[in-house]
Scaffold this motif. Structure first.
Motif, short mmCIF file in Angstrom:
data_model
loop_
_atom_site.label_atom_id
_atom_site.label_comp_id
_atom_site.label_asym_id
_atom_site.label_seq_id
_atom_site.Cartn_x
_atom_site.Cartn_y
_atom_site.Cartn_z
N GLU A 390 0.83 -1.21 0.00
CA GLU A 390 0.00 0.00 0.00
C GLU A 390 0.86 1.26 0.00
N LEU A 391 1.95 1.26 0.75
CA LEU A 391 2.84 2.42 0.77
C LEU A 391 3.46 2.65 -0.60
N THR A 392 3.86 1.57 -1.26
CA THR A 392 4.44 1.68 -2.60
C THR A 392 3.41 2.21 -3.58
N ARG A 393 2.18 1.69 -3.48
CA ARG A 393 1.11 2.13 -4.38
C ARG A 393 0.81 3.61 -4.20
N ARG A 394 0.91 4.10 -2.96
CA ARG A 394 0.60 5.51 -2.66
C ARG A 394 1.84 6.40 -2.76
N ASN A 395 2.96 5.83 -3.18
CA ASN A 395 4.20 6.59 -3.38
C ASN A 395 4.69 7.25 -2.09
N ILE A 396 4.62 6.49 -0.99
CA ILE A 396 5.10 6.98 0.31
C ILE A 396 6.43 6.30 0.62
N PRO A 397 7.53 7.04 0.70
CA PRO A 397 8.84 6.41 0.95
C PRO A 397 8.91 5.86 2.37
N PHE A 398 9.61 4.75 2.53
CA PHE A 398 9.76 4.15 3.85
C PHE A 398 11.10 3.43 3.94
N VAL A 399 11.56 3.26 5.16
CA VAL A 399 12.75 2.47 5.45
C VAL A 399 12.34 1.39 6.44
N LYS A 400 12.73 0.16 6.14
CA LYS A 400 12.37 -0.97 7.00
C LYS A 400 13.62 -1.48 7.71
N PHE A 401 13.54 -1.58 9.03
CA PHE A 401 14.66 -2.06 9.81
C PHE A 401 14.46 -3.54 10.15
N GLY A 402 15.58 -4.25 10.13
CA GLY A 402 15.54 -5.69 10.37
C GLY A 402 15.87 -6.46 9.11
N GLY A 403 16.33 -5.79 8.06
CA GLY A 403 16.65 -6.45 6.80
C GLY A 403 18.11 -6.88 6.73
N LEU A 404 18.63 -6.95 5.49
CA LEU A 404 19.99 -7.41 5.24
C LEU A 404 21.00 -6.47 5.86
N LYS A 405 21.96 -7.01 6.58
CA LYS A 405 23.00 -6.21 7.19
C LYS A 405 24.12 -5.94 6.17
N PHE A 406 24.85 -4.89 6.43
CA PHE A 406 25.91 -4.48 5.51
C PHE A 406 26.89 -5.61 5.24
N LEU A 407 27.35 -6.28 6.30
CA LEU A 407 28.37 -7.31 6.13
C LEU A 407 27.83 -8.60 5.53
N ASP A 558 14.30 10.83 -0.90
CA ASP A 558 13.23 11.73 -0.50
C ASP A 558 13.65 12.45 0.76
N GLU A 559 13.13 13.63 0.97
CA GLU A 559 13.48 14.40 2.16
C GLU A 559 12.88 13.81 3.43
N ASP A 560 11.92 12.91 3.30
CA ASP A 560 11.22 12.36 4.45
C ASP A 560 10.86 10.91 4.15
N PHE A 561 10.72 10.10 5.17
CA PHE A 561 10.40 8.69 4.97
C PHE A 561 9.80 8.12 6.25
N LEU A 562 8.87 7.17 6.08
CA LEU A 562 8.22 6.49 7.20
C LEU A 562 9.12 5.37 7.71
N ILE A 563 9.06 5.12 9.02
CA ILE A 563 9.85 4.05 9.64
C ILE A 563 8.98 2.81 9.80
N LEU A 564 9.45 1.69 9.28
CA LEU A 564 8.87 0.38 9.52
C LEU A 564 9.90 -0.44 10.29
N SER A 565 9.47 -1.13 11.34
CA SER A 565 10.46 -1.85 12.16
C SER A 565 9.80 -2.98 12.93
N THR A 566 10.56 -4.06 13.10
CA THR A 566 10.14 -5.05 14.08
C THR A 566 10.24 -4.43 15.47
N ILE A 567 9.49 -4.96 16.41
CA ILE A 567 9.54 -4.42 17.77
C ILE A 567 10.93 -4.62 18.37
N HIS A 568 11.55 -5.76 18.08
CA HIS A 568 12.89 -6.00 18.61
C HIS A 568 13.87 -4.93 18.13
N SER A 569 13.79 -4.55 16.86
CA SER A 569 14.71 -3.54 16.32
C SER A 569 14.37 -2.14 16.82
#
Length: 689
Positions: A390-407, A558-569
């Motif tokens: 839904e966020l993608t469809r509405r063109n709302i930028p977001f960052v999701k935490f808990g994904g692939l780590k840098f290393l 984008d100058e702004d973005f919504l935060i998506l996160s697991t509770i642990h993160s």
């Protein structure tokens, strides 16, 4: 000095000041053990920083202060705060602060440092390297294959499961049979084989002069089990302070109590209500049992004034955690009054849940609340799928935490592998990964090369002088040249040499080479902040950056973005508005987390942590129906859910209950009319009367 000290403590509330001044008397700073129960948003970091600074101001030697946190960045930030606070009293020219807090770091980081210092006295090679989780799993898999467990008649546990079992045994200080029975019952029939595998895994690590992440604690604990070493190391520190003590495991507790067995000079800070990491073998018992580890009993000081949330949010959170079976009594309070209770929102399904979140987020944005000041939290990463669409469809930028780590990026691990191979030529996992990058070098060829290196007292010299594998071609020559150059180069030019060698392989292997190349440039920049290759490889493994370049680049789009996160993160974070998805039985608590009383209590604490992230605005979302894809033989189906058991009827007055979409004629959250409900069936009946 006295007036400066008084001014410096003025910003603390009475409980914080008691914690800061505990045990500090005239010409004396080493006091009895202290447990600080720091509720969510109660100024824990500020209190701990002031306590360390207060010790230094009153004569404690900062070089004899051991401060352990759960990330290197947190330790660095704490050290900066301590120095800033202490300078207000001691002045900018104080020589006391020249080497302030040289022993601030994580448990694993401090352990690695001590093990390197004591390596020759405990049978470790000083040049040992450290495997991250993926490297450890690869070595476990290699040993698993060598032991014949990859071709059993019945399915033997996979490498990741084997490593998880081994890690749980180490960190929980429990025998294998108990760990299997409690956490891995489907593997219980393999107990004898797993013991054989783990013995071979330990032997392989020692032969290759590598330690895994768990060894950093295990070896340190073994070191401290010898009275002479415990006395020697413990006497190096007048003060030992530990942050987030509720997140420690049994081994960490063992180390801590060996460092200060009488508790003198020992301070631990934490919140039993935020203990949510049992999947890492952390145990809430460490903090619950801490006061009674000493005689006389450790003093307990509770910080219950909250500086983050409104009182209605705290009342609801207190209600949820107040039903816990065992806890330190604590009720958070604040002077942040508000008439808005947390929202308990009933929705038809996950699609409505996604639309509700989007409309509320956009409405808040129009009222001046930035997207990045809002967060959507969930129990499991997969729970955000419908919302992401839904966020993608509405063109709302977001960052999701808990994904692939840098290393975890293959290209980053490739470059680090050749550096680790040069640092420790007996590291077979680094060797295998590096050699497999060369066209024409397969597993058998790599095995023969590594076997020849292992038999030599100077493995790199053998590698440089040996004839190339039959099908390696010119790539072998450039590889050997790179190894020779890295052997004599000065840090941090090593990383530039390694990247230059790897560049042709990057372009050959990866279609998105340009994006990945940016990661390697970033890696060079990170490397410039470390004094040596050994320190770089050690600390990067122990405390890696959070995101890969594509994730880190999202905010730049984008100058702004919504935060998506697991509770642990999300633990330790805060936002103005918080939306918690799927607050229903089966999700919170998770079906997989409700097997025992201990697991159920941790799930309760997880909801409490989610609720206490909110500053002004909290929404707990309760969809009535879920779509489940391909469960067993039942295929795709809908499941019906009920509100989480952690919010029983008795707590409902603490919430504002509502449904969405709203009833006919009501205004939507964005101000538009909601289509009214109609009874078409009644119309059809009326038509034929």
């Amino acid at each position: 000095m006295l007036q400066a000290a008084i001014t410096y403590l003025e910003g603390l509330n009475p409980e914080q000041r008691r914690a800061v001044e505990h045990g500090v008397r005239q010409n004396e700073t080493v006091g009895p053990p202290l447990l600080i129960i720091a509720g969510a948003g109660s100024g824990k970091t500020n209190t701990l920083a002031h306590r360390v600074a207060h010790l230094i101001v009153n004569g404690a030697d900062p070089r004899r202060v051991l401060l352990m946190t759960f990330s290197r960045r947190a330790a660095a930030e704490m050290a900066r705060r301590v120095e800033r606070i202490a300078r207000k009293v001691l002045g900018d020219n104080s020589s006391v602060l020249t080497d302030a807090l040289v022993w601030a770091g994580t448990f694993h980081g401090i352990g690695a440092r001590l093990l390197r210092e004591y390596s020759e006295r405990i049978g470790l090679d000083t040049a040992f390297t450290i495997h991250d989780r993926e490297d450890s799993a690869d070595l476990m898999n290699l040993v698993r294959h060598e032991q014949g467990f990859s071709k059993t008649e019945r399915r033997f546990p996979a490498k990741g499961t084997c490593l998880a079992i081994y890690s749980r045994c180490v960190n929980a200080e429990k025998p294998l049979e108990q760990v299997l029975g409690q956490s891995f019952p489907w593997c219980a029939s393999w107990a004898a084989e797993l013991k054989q595998l783990f013995a071979a895994y330990v032997a392989a690590k020692q032969a290759q002069q590598v330690l895994d992440y768990d060894d950093l604690l295990l070896y340190w604990a073994q070191l401290m089990s010898e009275a002479a070493f415990a006395q020697e190391i413990g006497s190096r520190f007048d003060h030992v302070l530990v942050d987030e003590y509720q997140d420690t495991n049994r081994v960490q507790s063992t180390i801590l109590l060996a460092l200060k067995n009488d508790g003198e000079g020992l301070t631990v800070v934490g919140d039993d209500a935020q203990s949510i990491y049992s999947f890492r073998a952390a145990t809430v018992r460490n903090i619950l049992d801490f006061p009674d580890q000493f005689s006389p009993r450790a003093e307990i000081i509770t910080l219950d004034r909250n500086y983050r949330s409104t009182q209605p949010i705290l009342a609801a959170a207190n209600g949820v955690i107040g039903l816990a079976k065992e806890r330190f009594t604590k009720n958070l309070w604040t002077d942040r009054v508000s008439s808005q209770k947390p929202q308990l929102v009933a929705l038809r399904d996950e699609a409505d849940q996604a639309r509700y979140v989007v409309e509320q987020v956009l409405a808040n944005r129009e009222q001046g609340c930035l997207l990045k000041q809002q967060a959507v939290l969930f129990r499991t990463s997969s729970h955000s799928g419908s919302l992401e669409i839904e966020l993608t469809r509405r063109n709302i930028p977001f960052v999701k935490f808990g994904g692939l780590k840098f290393l975890e990026g293959a290209h980053v691990k490739d470059v680090l592998a050749i550096l680790r191979l040069v640092e420790n030529p007996r590291d077979r996992i680094a060797g295998f990964r590096t050699l497999h990058l060369l066209p024409g070098v397969g597993p058998s060829s790599a095995q023969r090369v590594l076997d020849r290196m292992a038999d030599s007292p100077d493995p790199l010299a053998v590698l440089i002088d040996m004839p190339p594998p039959a099908r390696a071609g010119d790539d072998w020559l450039t590889f050997v040249e790179a190894v020779a150059n890295l052997r004599v180069s000065r840090w941090p030019s090593d990383l530039e040499l390694a990247r230059a060698w790897y560049q042709p392989h990057l372009e050959r292997i990866h279609e998105d080479a340009e994006v990945r190349h940016a990661d390697l440039i970033q890696l060079e920049q990170i490397a410039s902040g470390y004094p040596s290759r050994e320190r770089f490889l050690t600390e990067l493994t122990l405390d890696p950056p959070d995101t890969t370049s594509d994730q880190a680049g999202v905010p730049l789009l984008d100058e702004d973005f919504l935060i998506l996160s697991t509770i642990h993160s999300a633990k330790g974070q805060e936002w103005k508005s918080v939306y918690v998805l799927n607050v229903v039985d089966g999700c919170i608590p998770s079906d997989l987390g409700a097997g025992t009383t201990e697991e159920l209590e941790e799930e309760r604490r997880l909801l409490y942590v989610a609720m206490t992230r909110a500053k002004d605005d909290l929404h707990l979302l309760v969809p009535q129906r879920f779509f489940v894809r391909g469960q067993n033989a039942q295929g795709d189906r809908h499941l019906y859910a009920s509100r989480t058991r952690f919010i029983p009827e008795v707590l409902l007055p603490l919430f504002e209950r509502c449904s969405w979409p709203k009833p006919a004629g009501a205004m939507s959250v964005t101000g538009g009319r909601v289509a009214p409900r109609i009874d078409i069936a009644a119309r059809m009946r009326e038509r034929w009367r």
